[in-house]
Design an enzyme around this catalytic site. Sequence first.
Site: not given
Ligand SMILES: O=P(O)(O)OC[C@H]1O[C@H](O)[C@H](O)[C@@H](O)[C@@H]1O
Length: 528
Positions: A191, A197, A249-250, A335, A366, A494
């Site tokens: 986003k 990462e 994002g989620r 979240e 199990h 972060k």
């Molecule tokens: O889609 P991006 O901007 O790469 O973000 C990826 C993710 O990173 C963040 O740390 C948030 O906690 C998430 O809500 C998000 O989905």
Amino acid sequence: MEFWTGIESLRSQTGGDIADLLADEARNARLRARHGAMMFDASKTSIPTAALDTLLEMAAGVPARRDAMFDGAAINETEGRAVLHTALRGTRPVMVDGADVMPEVQDTLARMRDFARAVRDGSFAPNGRITDVVNIGIGGSDLGPAMATIALAPFHDGPRCHFVSNVDGADWADTAKGLDPKTTLVIVASKTFTTIETLTNAKTAKAWMGEAVADPAAQFAALSTAQDKTSAFGIDLSRVFGFADWVGGRYSMWGPIGLSLMIAIGPDAFDAFLGGARSMDDHFRTADLAENMPVLLALIGIWHHQVCGYPTRAVLPYDNRLARLPAYLQQLEMESNGKGVTMDGATLPGPAGPVVWGEPGTNGQHAFYQLIHQGRTPVPCEFMVAAKGHEPALDNHHKLLMANCLAQSEALLRGRSLDEAREKVAGKFEGAELERQAAHRVFEGNRPSTTLIYPQLDPATLGAIVALYEHRVFVEGVMLGINSFDQWGVELGKELATSLGPLVDGADASGKDASTQALLAQLLAWRD
Ligand SMILES: O=P(O)(O)OC[C@H]1O[C@H](O)[C@H](O)[C@@H](O)[C@@H]1O
């Protein structure tokens, strides 16, 4: 009724005997909700009818907030944004800042369909027909499409899809091992397009592809709100699929973030997925609170966590293809509602969201069900199961799956008394040893569970299940008075990771705490 006052008033109604409560069929019917071909049954919980009435009163503010969300009001108040993931699967006009957002949503969806078709039919083939797609993203830019791609495996008729999320180089390395760079499409999903990462993995992927093809960026697509950054990365705008900041994002897999899923199952099946979610939206918008499935799930959640004080809830799909649903729901629920502050900045007087965890059945049986049945802390279990699998030749497996799912909720409910346990061991032991052995075989019972059933896991059903949980999170958040749509709690880690960057390269660590210094010193020593 004020939320925490209501919670206090409900405490005296906890501890009821679920088996007794189940004798009241009128109560049971109120704890069952139906939508389309789905049925949610919460009658195996300890909620008495009077408590349900109180909880419904406490939810009186939900419809106004719900309508504000669907209508594009800036209900994400800490970020000043609308919350419109429902528009990604919607058909009605929605106005944000005086303009209808739907034409752009439809236009992007049409571009995604064209691109997905071109990848699937081989007309997009810069260096040969695409055989594999790698989605590079993390969090909301990974979990949704990754979960749904596994869930809808019987509908795959496109290229293979892979998901790389972790900054651990092992994730990329293990995925790339079997891939041919000439026939791989890399989709960078982010986003913000700033997530370390994702950018690290994307650069590694570009270098890997650059060793085999002249123009690696031609085999890249991007899903992002930040077109300046995707362009700086070198991805042509024709393969950039944008969305607005009112998609969290989620909550984003319904739009561009779902591209890998669309390529895997095809645009028509993706449409059915959106349609299933839309039908749940319509149900949530129009059904009375008392018959509203997401509302009922939320009230059960509040009963178990805030009223009964159970710290966790387990999601237990008896559906192997929903293996990643618990991980997906961990982000969606924890979240969104893992907050300690109300919308207006006050400390929450009680707990917000519970810990969410789970595994598919029957595997979990199990492994960790021991604790669910005999541990001292009750774990509300959320079972789900389909009436039919996708393997008619293996229907005997499916019948066993259903029987196990129903057996677990029955066992949690009934338990096993000391007398029954004695009978089990009678003949093998006697006297004090019989008593000791019997005690180990007692199940307290009276443990709560809910069960969601549906005919078969198909795109529309999956869409409806995910939208059901999204709206459940929304209702819980509104009732708690928190903002379910920001995530400030992920920022500090972060920032500190950035400050630790030079330190793992050997820079002076004396400003760090004693534990961090000791760990760092040992890690660096082992790297020599
Ligand atoms: O889609 P991006 O901007 O790469 O973000 C990826 C993710 O990173 C963040 O740390 C948030 O906690 C998430 O809500 C998000 O989905």
